[in-house]
Motif scaffolding. Structure first.
Motif, PDB file in Angstrom:
ATOM      1  N   PRO A 155      -3.745  -5.484   8.066  1.00 42.89           N
ATOM      2  CA  PRO A 155      -4.809  -5.548   9.363  1.00 42.89           C
ATOM      3  C   PRO A 155      -4.058  -4.890  10.527  1.00 42.89           C
ATOM      4  O   PRO A 155      -4.897  -4.130  11.247  1.00 42.89           O
ATOM      5  N   ALA A 156      -2.906  -4.725  10.816  1.00 39.74           N
ATOM      6  CA  ALA A 156      -2.341  -3.854  12.033  1.00 39.74           C
ATOM      7  C   ALA A 156      -2.290  -2.372  11.705  1.00 39.74           C
ATOM      8  O   ALA A 156      -2.902  -1.711  12.583  1.00 39.74           O
ATOM      9  N   VAL A 157      -2.309  -2.038  10.659  1.00 34.94           N
ATOM     10  CA  VAL A 157      -2.508  -0.555  10.366  1.00 34.94           C
ATOM     11  C   VAL A 157      -3.882  -0.304  10.448  1.00 34.94           C
ATOM     12  O   VAL A 157      -4.276   0.763  10.968  1.00 34.94           O
ATOM     13  N   LEU A 158      -4.850  -1.082   9.923  1.00 33.58           N
ATOM     14  CA  LEU A 158      -6.258  -0.955   9.874  1.00 33.58           C
ATOM     15  C   LEU A 158      -6.763  -0.793  11.540  1.00 33.58           C
ATOM     16  O   LEU A 158      -7.666   0.011  12.022  1.00 33.58           O
ATOM     17  N   THR A 169      -5.060   0.254  14.088  1.00 31.62           N
ATOM     18  CA  THR A 169      -4.575   1.358  14.771  1.00 31.62           C
ATOM     19  C   THR A 169      -5.518   2.476  14.320  1.00 31.62           C
ATOM     20  O   THR A 169      -5.778   3.337  15.167  1.00 31.62           O
ATOM     21  N   LEU A 170      -5.630   2.391  13.009  1.00 30.57           N
ATOM     22  CA  LEU A 170      -6.512   3.681  12.488  1.00 30.57           C
ATOM     23  C   LEU A 170      -8.007   3.680  13.144  1.00 30.57           C
ATOM     24  O   LEU A 170      -8.560   4.583  13.765  1.00 30.57           O
ATOM     25  N   CYS A 171      -8.583   2.362  13.399  1.00 29.86           N
ATOM     26  CA  CYS A 171      -9.712   2.315  14.197  1.00 29.86           C
ATOM     27  C   CYS A 171      -9.581   2.695  15.515  1.00 29.86           C
ATOM     28  O   CYS A 171     -10.500   3.412  16.396  1.00 29.86           O
ATOM     29  N   ASP A 172      -8.514   2.349  16.328  1.00 23.84           N
ATOM     30  CA  ASP A 172      -8.421   2.917  17.422  1.00 23.84           C
ATOM     31  C   ASP A 172      -8.207   4.433  17.631  1.00 23.84           C
ATOM     32  O   ASP A 172      -8.691   4.867  18.499  1.00 23.84           O
ATOM     33  N   PHE A 173      -7.464   4.890  16.699  1.00 20.28           N
ATOM     34  CA  PHE A 173      -7.460   6.460  16.598  1.00 20.28           C
ATOM     35  C   PHE A 173      -8.787   6.983  16.300  1.00 20.28           C
ATOM     36  O   PHE A 173      -9.009   8.097  16.837  1.00 20.28           O
ATOM     37  N   ALA A 174      -9.413   6.380  15.471  1.00 24.14           N
ATOM     38  CA  ALA A 174     -11.083   6.954  15.354  1.00 24.14           C
ATOM     39  C   ALA A 174     -11.611   6.992  16.544  1.00 24.14           C
ATOM     40  O   ALA A 174     -12.535   7.923  17.004  1.00 24.14           O
ATOM     41  N   GLU A 175     -11.809   5.790  16.982  1.00 22.03           N
ATOM     42  CA  GLU A 175     -12.211   5.582  18.603  1.00 22.03           C
ATOM     43  C   GLU A 175     -11.889   6.825  19.542  1.00 22.03           C
ATOM     44  O   GLU A 175     -12.663   7.468  20.047  1.00 22.03           O
ATOM     45  N   ALA A 176     -10.711   6.764  19.710  1.00 23.40           N
ATOM     46  CA  ALA A 176     -10.347   7.892  20.471  1.00 23.40           C
ATOM     47  C   ALA A 176     -10.572   9.309  19.886  1.00 23.40           C
ATOM     48  O   ALA A 176     -10.667  10.412  21.135  1.00 23.40           O
ATOM     49  N   ALA A 177     -10.737   9.710  18.768  1.00 33.43           N
ATOM     50  CA  ALA A 177     -11.236  10.830  18.504  1.00 33.43           C
ATOM     51  C   ALA A 177     -12.663  10.961  18.385  1.00 33.43           C
ATOM     52  O   ALA A 177     -13.330  12.190  18.260  1.00 33.43           O
ATOM     53  N   GLY A 178     -13.490   9.915  18.770  1.00 36.28           N
ATOM     54  CA  GLY A 178     -15.001  10.070  19.135  1.00 36.28           C
ATOM     55  C   GLY A 178     -15.772   9.666  17.728  1.00 36.28           C
ATOM     56  O   GLY A 178     -16.878  10.213  17.671  1.00 36.28           O
ATOM     57  N   ILE A 179     -15.046   9.187  16.808  1.00 36.23           N
ATOM     58  CA  ILE A 179     -15.493   8.946  15.418  1.00 36.23           C
ATOM     59  C   ILE A 179     -15.804   7.245  15.501  1.00 36.23           C
ATOM     60  O   ILE A 179     -15.174   6.569  15.601  1.00 36.23           O
ATOM     61  N   GLU A 180     -17.151   7.086  15.081  1.00 36.57           N
ATOM     62  CA  GLU A 180     -17.747   5.798  15.347  1.00 36.57           C
ATOM     63  C   GLU A 180     -17.585   5.129  13.960  1.00 36.57           C
ATOM     64  O   GLU A 180     -18.239   5.757  12.962  1.00 36.57           O
ATOM     65  N   ILE A 209       0.801  -1.213  -0.135  1.00 37.17           N
ATOM     66  CA  ILE A 209       0.079   0.090   0.043  1.00 37.17           C
ATOM     67  C   ILE A 209       0.832   1.233   0.336  1.00 37.17           C
ATOM     68  O   ILE A 209       1.869   1.290   0.766  1.00 37.17           O
ATOM     69  N   GLN A 210       0.696   2.225  -1.029  1.00 40.45           N
ATOM     70  CA  GLN A 210       1.458   3.395  -1.227  1.00 40.45           C
ATOM     71  C   GLN A 210       0.319   4.447  -0.918  1.00 40.45           C
ATOM     72  O   GLN A 210      -0.621   4.722  -1.258  1.00 40.45           O
ATOM     73  N   ARG A 225     -13.197  -3.266  11.374  1.00 38.18           N
ATOM     74  CA  ARG A 225     -12.248  -4.119  12.111  1.00 38.18           C
ATOM     75  C   ARG A 225     -11.510  -5.139  11.450  1.00 38.18           C
ATOM     76  O   ARG A 225     -12.223  -5.890  10.810  1.00 38.18           O
ATOM     77  N   PRO A 226     -10.037  -5.096  11.356  1.00 35.96           N
ATOM     78  CA  PRO A 226      -9.355  -6.214  10.675  1.00 35.96           C
ATOM     79  C   PRO A 226      -9.986  -7.425  10.938  1.00 35.96           C
ATOM     80  O   PRO A 226      -9.942  -8.552  10.282  1.00 35.96           O
TER      81      PRO A 226
END
Length: 82
Positions: free
Chosen positions: A50-53, A55-66, A29-30, A72-73
């Motif tokens: 899967p690990a990147v996804l 992490t991005l899901c965790d960041f979205a959750e921390a930012a309050g984005i559902e 992925i580039q 989820r991977p």
């Protein structure tokens, strides 16, 4: 190195391309961000997606984005190398 899939996102300051590419050593992925005066590129092996996804899901959750649970991977099929 062929591009298998590509998406483009824009905002007033940057244009971002996310590409799935294939090479002799496998798929990757580039992320390429183009600003008015600069260009930044990050490359991630497709097997790390899967690990990147996650992490991005965790960041979205921390930012309050559902996000939908389907993102989820654990709910996605992994890109296989040919």
């Amino acid at each position: 190195m062929p591009t298998l899939c590509s998406k483009k996102f824009t905002n007033p300051f940057k244009t971002v391309f996310i590409d799935l590419k294939d090479s002799a050593s496998g798929r990757f992925i580039q992320f390429a961000a183009y600003g008015k005066f600069d260009r930044q590129t990050i490359t991630i092996d497709a097997s790390d997606l899967p690990a990147v996804l996650e992490t991005l899901c965790d960041f979205a959750e921390a930012a309050g984005i559902e996000l939908p649970s389907q993102l989820r991977p654990a709910n996605l099929s992994v890109i296989q190398r040919e």
